[in-house]
Motif scaffolding. Structure first.
Motif, PDB file in Angstrom:
ATOM      1  N   TYR A 304      19.503  33.353  48.837  1.00 20.72           N
ATOM      2  CA  TYR A 304      20.349  34.550  48.761  1.00 20.72           C
ATOM      3  C   TYR A 304      21.746  34.185  48.258  1.00 20.72           C
ATOM      4  O   TYR A 304      22.332  34.892  47.428  1.00 20.72           O
ATOM      5  N   ALA A 305      22.274  33.067  48.750  1.00 18.18           N
ATOM      6  CA  ALA A 305      23.607  32.635  48.322  1.00 18.18           C
ATOM      7  C   ALA A 305      23.623  32.296  46.834  1.00 18.18           C
ATOM      8  O   ALA A 305      24.600  32.592  46.132  1.00 18.18           O
ATOM      9  N   SER A 306      22.543  31.703  46.337  1.00 20.63           N
ATOM     10  CA  SER A 306      22.467  31.381  44.905  1.00 20.63           C
ATOM     11  C   SER A 306      22.536  32.642  44.060  1.00 20.63           C
ATOM     12  O   SER A 306      23.211  32.686  43.024  1.00 20.63           O
ATOM     13  N   LYS A 307      21.843  33.683  44.502  1.00 24.96           N
ATOM     14  CA  LYS A 307      21.885  34.955  43.772  1.00 24.96           C
ATOM     15  C   LYS A 307      23.275  35.578  43.855  1.00 24.96           C
ATOM     16  O   LYS A 307      23.765  36.167  42.885  1.00 24.96           O
ATOM     17  N   GLU A 308      23.911  35.451  44.992  1.00 26.85           N
ATOM     18  CA  GLU A 308      25.255  36.010  45.146  1.00 26.85           C
ATOM     19  C   GLU A 308      26.248  35.271  44.249  1.00 26.85           C
ATOM     20  O   GLU A 308      27.154  35.881  43.670  1.00 26.85           O
ATOM     21  N   ILE A 309      26.077  33.964  44.118  1.00 22.98           N
ATOM     22  CA  ILE A 309      26.935  33.183  43.225  1.00 22.98           C
ATOM     23  C   ILE A 309      26.744  33.639  41.781  1.00 22.98           C
ATOM     24  O   ILE A 309      27.709  33.799  41.023  1.00 22.98           O
ATOM     25  N   TYR A 310      25.489  33.870  41.393  1.00 21.74           N
ATOM     26  CA  TYR A 310      25.209  34.340  40.031  1.00 21.74           C
ATOM     27  C   TYR A 310      25.897  35.685  39.768  1.00 21.74           C
ATOM     28  O   TYR A 310      26.547  35.881  38.733  1.00 21.74           O
ATOM     29  N   LYS A 311      25.769  36.612  40.712  1.00 24.72           N
ATOM     30  CA  LYS A 311      26.390  37.929  40.533  1.00 24.72           C
ATOM     31  C   LYS A 311      27.913  37.819  40.515  1.00 24.72           C
ATOM     32  O   LYS A 311      28.584  38.498  39.730  1.00 24.72           O
ATOM     33  N   ALA A 312      28.448  36.974  41.378  1.00 23.75           N
ATOM     34  CA  ALA A 312      29.903  36.824  41.434  1.00 23.75           C
ATOM     35  C   ALA A 312      30.441  36.257  40.126  1.00 23.75           C
ATOM     36  O   ALA A 312      31.495  36.681  39.637  1.00 23.75           O
ATOM     37  N   ASP A 423      29.869  26.426  43.852  1.00 20.99           N
ATOM     38  CA  ASP A 423      28.450  26.302  44.192  1.00 20.99           C
ATOM     39  C   ASP A 423      28.314  26.232  45.709  1.00 20.99           C
ATOM     40  O   ASP A 423      29.294  26.070  46.438  1.00 20.99           O
ATOM     41  N   PHE A 424      27.098  26.372  46.171  1.00 24.16           N
ATOM     42  CA  PHE A 424      26.847  26.509  47.605  1.00 24.16           C
ATOM     43  C   PHE A 424      27.316  25.276  48.377  1.00 24.16           C
ATOM     44  O   PHE A 424      27.957  25.392  49.435  1.00 24.16           O
ATOM     45  N   VAL A 428      30.068  25.148  51.460  1.00 28.21           N
ATOM     46  CA  VAL A 428      29.726  24.663  52.802  1.00 28.21           C
ATOM     47  C   VAL A 428      30.636  23.496  53.194  1.00 28.21           C
ATOM     48  O   VAL A 428      31.127  23.420  54.332  1.00 28.21           O
ATOM     49  N   HIS A 429      30.867  22.597  52.244  1.00 32.03           N
ATOM     50  CA  HIS A 429      31.743  21.451  52.521  1.00 32.03           C
ATOM     51  C   HIS A 429      33.144  21.922  52.911  1.00 32.03           C
ATOM     52  O   HIS A 429      33.746  21.392  53.865  1.00 32.03           O
ATOM     53  N   ARG A 430      33.651  22.927  52.201  1.00 33.64           N
ATOM     54  CA  ARG A 430      34.991  23.431  52.509  1.00 33.64           C
ATOM     55  C   ARG A 430      35.022  24.100  53.885  1.00 33.64           C
ATOM     56  O   ARG A 430      35.990  23.943  54.640  1.00 33.64           O
ATOM     57  N   CYS A 431      33.963  24.820  54.219  1.00 31.01           N
ATOM     58  CA  CYS A 431      33.878  25.429  55.555  1.00 31.01           C
ATOM     59  C   CYS A 431      33.938  24.361  56.642  1.00 31.01           C
ATOM     60  O   CYS A 431      34.652  24.505  57.648  1.00 31.01           O
ATOM     61  N   ARG A 432      33.192  23.307  56.442  1.00 28.15           N
ATOM     62  CA  ARG A 432      33.140  22.257  57.466  1.00 28.15           C
ATOM     63  C   ARG A 432      34.471  21.525  57.593  1.00 28.15           C
ATOM     64  O   ARG A 432      34.855  21.115  58.698  1.00 28.15           O
ATOM     65  N   ARG A 433      35.164  21.373  56.482  1.00 29.65           N
ATOM     66  CA  ARG A 433      36.500  20.765  56.560  1.00 29.65           C
ATOM     67  C   ARG A 433      37.431  21.634  57.394  1.00 29.65           C
ATOM     68  O   ARG A 433      38.220  21.126  58.203  1.00 29.65           O
ATOM     69  N   ARG A 434      37.337  22.933  57.204  1.00 25.84           N
ATOM     70  CA  ARG A 434      38.208  23.830  57.973  1.00 25.84           C
ATOM     71  C   ARG A 434      37.787  23.868  59.441  1.00 25.84           C
ATOM     72  O   ARG A 434      38.626  24.061  60.325  1.00 25.84           O
ATOM     73  N   MET A 435      36.502  23.699  59.700  1.00 29.12           N
ATOM     74  CA  MET A 435      36.072  23.584  61.091  1.00 29.12           C
ATOM     75  C   MET A 435      36.638  22.314  61.723  1.00 29.12           C
ATOM     76  O   MET A 435      37.084  22.323  62.884  1.00 29.12           O
ATOM     77  N   ASP A 436      36.639  21.223  60.966  1.00 33.11           N
ATOM     78  CA  ASP A 436      37.223  19.974  61.474  1.00 33.11           C
ATOM     79  C   ASP A 436      38.713  20.147  61.755  1.00 33.11           C
ATOM     80  O   ASP A 436      39.240  19.606  62.746  1.00 33.11           O
ATOM     81  N   GLU A 437      39.395  20.887  60.874  1.00 29.38           N
ATOM     82  CA  GLU A 437      40.820  21.134  61.097  1.00 29.38           C
ATOM     83  C   GLU A 437      41.035  21.891  62.402  1.00 29.38           C
ATOM     84  O   GLU A 437      41.980  21.612  63.151  1.00 29.38           O
ATOM     85  N   ARG A 438      40.160  22.854  62.683  1.00 31.83           N
ATOM     86  CA  ARG A 438      40.289  23.610  63.932  1.00 31.83           C
ATOM     87  C   ARG A 438      39.973  22.726  65.146  1.00 31.83           C
ATOM     88  O   ARG A 438      40.559  22.891  66.215  1.00 31.83           O
ATOM     89  N   ARG A 439      39.026  21.804  64.977  1.00 20.87           N
ATOM     90  CA  ARG A 439      38.706  20.902  66.095  1.00 20.87           C
ATOM     91  C   ARG A 439      39.897  20.011  66.441  1.00 20.87           C
ATOM     92  O   ARG A 439      40.091  19.642  67.601  1.00 20.87           O
TER      93      ARG A 439
END
Length: 616
Positions: A304-312, A423-424, A428-439
């Motif tokens: 689903y994310a791949s299709k959303e990236i294509y549309k975006a 890309d996906f 995801v990598h950026r999300c996890r970095r921000r989660m680490d920042e919150r930790r």
């Protein structure tokens, strides 16, 4: 049935004689005294045969034949002449004359020449009719092939793009837009192409009222405006509205009746295709959901994310990806047992489900990690959603039941396409970095989430004898100590300049102090700001000399001693997060300032709760 015959001769006797001969055989004859009259008559009427004299004043028979055949290269011409030389006959044939008759003309010769010419005319008509029928058959064959392709592919995402393209092709339209009905029946913009500007297209339309009645008629219609005719194509099956297509900018300048017929055929097939696609999607969802939580699995989410990236990418849109992790779920499982761990996960997914939109997708990536995809959501909107999601989990009864015995260490992070990646894996990598920042954040280390606003302020400010803040090098900087007396004003001025540079950027700013005054730098810096500025700015304090402002919202707090002793700036936007809290004292100003997003977000949340302020 034979068409009219044009007889052209400056000799009235021959003109009348030929007309009588042909009329007796049932032919319709139109006489002309010269070439000029003949050309004028040919302008208003089509003649199967033209019988013309060779020698006429001004324009002779050769010249008339040439002009007639310029209009119709297959015009049948019989030339009558007193010249019988071979050269003249050759010239006549090269000019396009079918038969040359010598005067005086024998009636049988004239009738025979006319009869054979009529046979050629009829043969050409039949050939043209067959060609037209074959062409129409080929068009319908091609159209039905297109319909079969739409019915053969149950992928709704593919279908949306293909329907818009096919309708534009068969109706010779340069632009097309497509709305597909969602589960609630609302028409949602799913695709557009060509010369259209998205800002002028409705993102959502209700099928109620006159529009719904027109759509249920299931017949395409043409509307005309000042710019271009527009062909609307409803997709309806069994009285259920499945979608609507809008075609515009026809290549030929207008739509023809055959375009409406083609659109009707293709629209009916599209309606069936959309319904089949929705059924297939429902079946896929049933098979691709986690049994315990009903969240999608990672395989479906990635697709689903791949299709959303294509549309975006194609439409220049944005979307956000969110990741959440229950960091201490293994501890919950060990101390409370597997059933309570599953109960906590179900509670988290339920909480997310209460606040998402129909277009948002929730997935369970692992036992303790969850993904959310939010279409058409910028980074600021994603940050606000993370806050709402965490609050929703705290309010969810199933999660509360577990937290009453062991608090859940739920942390979230967000990333936005294309700001944080294209890309996906990057997102995801950026999300996890921000989660680490919150930790690593002070918000988590000092367990500030449970404190009221002013208790958190006191803890963060501390005093000269307070212990150092437990800040890691990898965390966003947070400092406390003496600060410049002018920092509060300078920071307001800088934020005002930033807002004026990009008024469309979304953000949230709270400026608090003893008094709301017109000479505050933020008020002066935004004097010329538009009321439509995307960021929301609030001034908190007792009433001063500022009652209204085009870009600011004053929140008058009379008699609040804590506000009278402090000044603060809490600023969160798509590009920055910053907090400044300070106490002015004799000879020095003591302050705390931080760019730790979690701390800033937490302070804003607690402030909104403290003074019952509306969340963004």
């Amino acid at each position: 049935m034979a068409g009219p015959i044009l007889v052209v001769d400056d000799d009235n006797f021959f003109r009348q004689l030929a007309s009588d001969m042909l009329s007796r055989k049932g032919y319709l004859v139109v006489p002309a005294a010269n070439a000029a009259q003949a050309l004028e008559a040919a302008t208003h009427e089509t003649f199967d045969i033209v019988i013309t004299d060779l020698v006429m004043p001004e324009l002779d028979g050769f010249g008339l034949t040439t002009k007639l055949r310029e209009r119709d290269p297959e015009q049948e011409v019989i030339l009558v002449t007193q010249r019988t030389d071979v050269k003249g006959s050759a010239m006549a044939l090269s000019a396009g004359v079918a038969v040359v008759l010598a005067k005086p003309v024998d009636e049988s010769d004239l009738l025979l020449a006319v009869e054979r010419a009529m046979e050629r005319v009829q043969l050409r008509r039949e050939r043209s009719k067959l060609q037209t029928e074959n062409l129409e058959f080929a068009r319908y064959q091609n159209l039905h092939q297109r319909c079969l392709e739409l019915l053969s592919q149950p992928d709704l995402e593919w279908l949306q793009e293909r329907v818009a393209a096919e309708l534009a092709a068969v109706c010779d339209a340069q632009s097309a837009a497509l709305w597909i009905a969602d589960d609630r029946g609302h028409l949602i913009l799913r695709a557009y192409r060509g010369l259209l500007d998205k800002q002028f297209l409705a993102e959502r339309m209700s099928p109620d009222g006159p529009l719904g009645n027109r759509l249920r008629e299931a017949m395409p219609w043409i509307a005309r405006d000042e710019r271009s005719p527009v062909l609307y194509v409803p997709f309806v099956i069994g009285g259920e509205i499945m979608g609507l297509a809008q075609l515009s900018d026809p290549v030929a300048g207008d739509f023809r009746s055959e375009h409406v017929r083609y659109a009707k055929i293709l629209g009916d097939s599209a309606a069936v295709g959309v319904k089949n696609g929705r059924r297939m999607l429902a079946l896929q969802r049933l098979g691709l959901r986690d049994r315990d939580t009903a969240a999608y699995n990672l395989s479906y989410f990635t697709d689903y994310a791949s299709k959303e990236i294509y549309k975006a990418r194609r439409y220049g849109r944005t979307f956000s990806l969110l990741t959440f992790s229950v960091d201490n779920l293994p501890l919950v499982r060990m101390r409370l047992g597997v059933p309570d761990a599953k109960l906590a996960v179900r509670g988290i997914i339920k909480a997310f489900g209460r606040i998402v939109r129909d277009s948002d997708v929730i997935a369970k990536a692992s036992e303790q990690e969850f993904y959310l995809l939010l279409p058409e959501t910028d980074f600021f909107g994603a940050m606000m959603f993370v806050r709402r999601a965490l609050d929703a989990v705290r309010a969810e009864p199933e999660a509360q039941e577990v937290e009453s015995r062991l608090p859940l260490a739920l942390v979230g992070g967000a990333s936005t396409f294309p700001k944080d990646g294209e890309d996906f894996d990057e997102l995801v990598h950026r999300c996890r970095r921000r989660m680490d920042e919150r930790r690593c954040s002070l918000q988590r280390k000092l367990m500030l989430d449970t404190l009221p606003f002013w208790d958190e302020v006191d803890l963060l400010l501390g005093n000269a004898s307070s212990p150092k803040l437990p800040v890691e090098e990898s965390a966003e900087p947070s400092r406390r100590g003496k600060v410049s007396d002018v920092l509060f004003d300078e920071l307001q001025s800088e934020i005002a300049r930033e807002l004026m540079r990009d008024p469309s950027s979304r953000g949230l700013l709270y400026v608090g102090g003893p008094e709301i005054r017109a000479d505050l730098p933020i008020a002066q810096g935004l004097e010329s700001a538009s009321p439509e500025m995307a960021s929301r700015i609030y001034l908190l304090g007792r009433r001063g000399d500022l009652d209204s402002h085009p870009a600011l919202t004053p929140v008058f707090l009379e008699g609040d001693e804590r506000m009278a002793r402090h000044e603060f700036i809490l600023w969160m936007s798509e590009t920055a997060s910053y907090a400044l809290i300070q106490r002015r004292g004799l000879g020095a100003t003591w302050g705390f300032h931080s760019s730790d997003t979690a701390v800033v977000d937490g302070l804003i949340t607690r402030l909104q709760v403290e003074y019952d302020l509306q969340p963004y």
